[in-house]
Motif scaffolding. Structure first.
Motif, PDB file in Angstrom:
ATOM      1  N   PRO A   1      -4.936   0.581  -4.453  1.00 27.61           N
ATOM      2  CA  PRO A   1      -5.047  -0.706  -3.789  1.00 27.61           C
ATOM      3  C   PRO A   1      -3.679  -1.302  -3.507  1.00 27.61           C
ATOM      4  O   PRO A   1      -2.714  -1.025  -4.225  1.00 27.61           O
ATOM      5  CB  PRO A   1      -5.813  -1.560  -4.812  1.00 27.61           C
ATOM      6  N   ARG A   2      -3.611  -2.118  -2.490  1.00 26.39           N
ATOM      7  CA  ARG A   2      -2.417  -2.934  -2.306  1.00 26.39           C
ATOM      8  C   ARG A   2      -2.397  -4.005  -3.398  1.00 26.39           C
ATOM      9  O   ARG A   2      -3.435  -4.568  -3.742  1.00 26.39           O
ATOM     10  CB  ARG A   2      -2.422  -3.572  -0.926  1.00 26.39           C
TER      11      ARG A   2
ATOM     12  N   TYR B   1      -4.314  -8.983  -0.404  1.00 28.10           N
ATOM     13  CA  TYR B   1      -5.162  -7.828  -0.145  1.00 28.10           C
ATOM     14  C   TYR B   1      -5.826  -7.241  -1.386  1.00 28.10           C
ATOM     15  O   TYR B   1      -6.793  -6.486  -1.263  1.00 28.10           O
ATOM     16  CB  TYR B   1      -4.333  -6.713   0.508  1.00 28.10           C
ATOM     17  N   ARG B   2      -5.312  -7.520  -2.559  1.00 31.84           N
ATOM     18  CA  ARG B   2      -5.670  -6.786  -3.767  1.00 31.84           C
ATOM     19  C   ARG B   2      -7.178  -6.777  -4.039  1.00 31.84           C
ATOM     20  O   ARG B   2      -7.770  -5.710  -4.257  1.00 31.84           O
ATOM     21  CB  ARG B   2      -4.928  -7.356  -4.970  1.00 31.84           C
TER      22      ARG B   2
ATOM     23  N   THR C   1      -9.465  -3.159   4.937  1.00 31.83           N
ATOM     24  CA  THR C   1      -8.603  -2.557   3.913  1.00 31.83           C
ATOM     25  C   THR C   1      -7.779  -1.377   4.405  1.00 31.83           C
ATOM     26  O   THR C   1      -6.737  -1.075   3.839  1.00 31.83           O
ATOM     27  CB  THR C   1      -9.440  -2.078   2.726  1.00 31.83           C
TER      28      THR C   1
ATOM     29  N   GLY D   1       0.814  -1.203   0.000  1.00 26.99           N
ATOM     30  CA  GLY D   1       0.000   0.000   0.000  1.00 26.99           C
ATOM     31  C   GLY D   1       0.849   1.254   0.000  1.00 26.99           C
ATOM     32  O   GLY D   1       2.074   1.219   0.167  1.00 26.99           O
TER      33      GLY D   1
ATOM     34  N   ILE E   1      -8.522   1.621   3.850  1.00 26.72           N
ATOM     35  CA  ILE E   1      -8.700   2.734   2.915  1.00 26.72           C
ATOM     36  C   ILE E   1      -9.405   3.897   3.603  1.00 26.72           C
ATOM     37  O   ILE E   1      -9.150   5.061   3.293  1.00 26.72           O
ATOM     38  CB  ILE E   1      -9.462   2.260   1.667  1.00 26.72           C
TER      39      ILE E   1
ATOM     40  N   ASP F   1      -9.198  -4.619  -1.588  1.00 29.95           N
ATOM     41  CA  ASP F   1      -8.967  -3.189  -1.787  1.00 29.95           C
ATOM     42  C   ASP F   1      -9.674  -2.686  -3.039  1.00 29.95           C
ATOM     43  O   ASP F   1     -10.296  -1.608  -3.035  1.00 29.95           O
ATOM     44  CB  ASP F   1      -7.466  -2.911  -1.884  1.00 29.95           C
TER      45      ASP F   1
ATOM     46  N   THR G   1       0.100   5.877   0.588  1.00 25.81           N
ATOM     47  CA  THR G   1      -0.842   6.983   0.707  1.00 25.81           C
ATOM     48  C   THR G   1      -0.218   8.243   0.130  1.00 25.81           C
ATOM     49  O   THR G   1       0.984   8.471   0.274  1.00 25.81           O
ATOM     50  CB  THR G   1      -1.248   7.225   2.171  1.00 25.81           C
TER      51      THR G   1
ATOM     52  N   TYR H   1     -15.567  -0.778   5.027  1.00 22.17           N
ATOM     53  CA  TYR H   1     -14.239  -0.849   4.426  1.00 22.17           C
ATOM     54  C   TYR H   1     -13.534  -2.171   4.728  1.00 22.17           C
ATOM     55  O   TYR H   1     -12.392  -2.372   4.297  1.00 22.17           O
ATOM     56  CB  TYR H   1     -13.375   0.319   4.915  1.00 22.17           C
TER      57      TYR H   1
ATOM     58  N   ILE I   1     -12.636   0.242  -3.428  1.00 22.85           N
ATOM     59  CA  ILE I   1     -12.513   1.384  -4.336  1.00 22.85           C
ATOM     60  C   ILE I   1     -13.704   1.435  -5.292  1.00 22.85           C
ATOM     61  O   ILE I   1     -14.265   2.511  -5.559  1.00 22.85           O
ATOM     62  CB  ILE I   1     -11.176   1.310  -5.092  1.00 22.85           C
TER      63      ILE I   1
END
Length: 229
Positions: free
Chosen positions: A203-204, A209-210, A181, A142, A183, A213, A144, A178, A217
């Motif tokens: 997304p990771r 995790y993909r 995640t 991930g 997010i 995530d 940010t 969420y 989104i």
């Protein structure tokens, strides 16, 4: 152009300006670049390919015409980029362990200098056509980007979403599910701490995790929180 292959680099924290450097299969270990009061470190015309980082941090830097392909994290700490600005910076491939922060640690900088840098960051981006291209990058752990104006980020619109402040004000985004995640945490960092009106969330890319995530989104797009693209 200075070219390096298979080298290991250390830096002790002094201010630093570099340009015209290419490094391939190199390691950056405990490299720290401290902030300059009312000034900037500068990295320009830098090209890095297949490099690793261990316990590194860059603060108060202008990154200009920089390309980074495949960044590997050694150890548990991310690469911290604090109070820095970006112009024509491209990330490609797997980028592991990256954290872009608005400011330096409060214990290391005076409030007057922090205010000066915030003002300079906003002024810098007012004349930049694009800051960061992440359209061909994947983030296993991930990442940010609340410290970078979302409108200045070139992204993969199929998976990387743009969120605007006005959309957060018009929706009950906190009440959405969420899952695991995080997010929502990224969005809250943007809402409470960013200097800008839009942010890109990604997304990771790790298989663990993909899908979760990406699903969140897509939910944000359906709910009007993220741009529909």
């Amino acid at each position: 152009m200075w070219r390096f292959e298979g080298k290991t680099f250390w830096h002790n924290g002094d201010p630093l300006s570099l340009s015209h450097v290419s490094a391939n299969n190199c390691a950056f270990n405990q490299c720290f670049t401290r902030s300059v009061s009312r000034g900037w470190n500068r990295f320009s015309d830098i090209h890095l390919d297949n490099v690793s980082h261990w316990n590194c941090e860059v603060t108060g830097c202008v990154f200009d015409e920089v390309t980074l392909r495949h960044l590997k994290k050694a150890g548990s700490a991310p690469l911290f980029l604090n109070a820095s600005v970006f112009r024509h910076v491209t990330l490609e491939g797997n980028i592991s362990g990256l954290k872009v922060n608005r400011s330096e640690l409060e214990t290391l900088v005076q409030e007057s200098d922090r205010k000066w840098r915030d003002e300079q960051i906003v002024a810098f981006y007012s004349s930049v056509d694009w800051a960061l291209d992440i359209s061909k990058a994947k983030f296993p752990n991930g990442a940010t980007f609340e410290a970078i104006p979302g409108d200045k980020v070139v992204r993969d619109r199929t998976t990387q979403a743009l969120i605007r402040r006005e959309a957060l004000s018009a929706t009950n985004w906190r009440a959405l599910d969420y899952g695991q995640t995080a997010i929502d945490i990224a969005i809250s960092w943007f809402e409470t701490g960013s200097l800008f009106d839009a942010v890109v969330v990604v997304p990771r890319s790790s298989s663990k995790y993909r899908q979760a995530d990406i699903a969140v989104i897509e939910m944000l797009r359906r709910q009007g929180v993220a741009e529909p693209d």
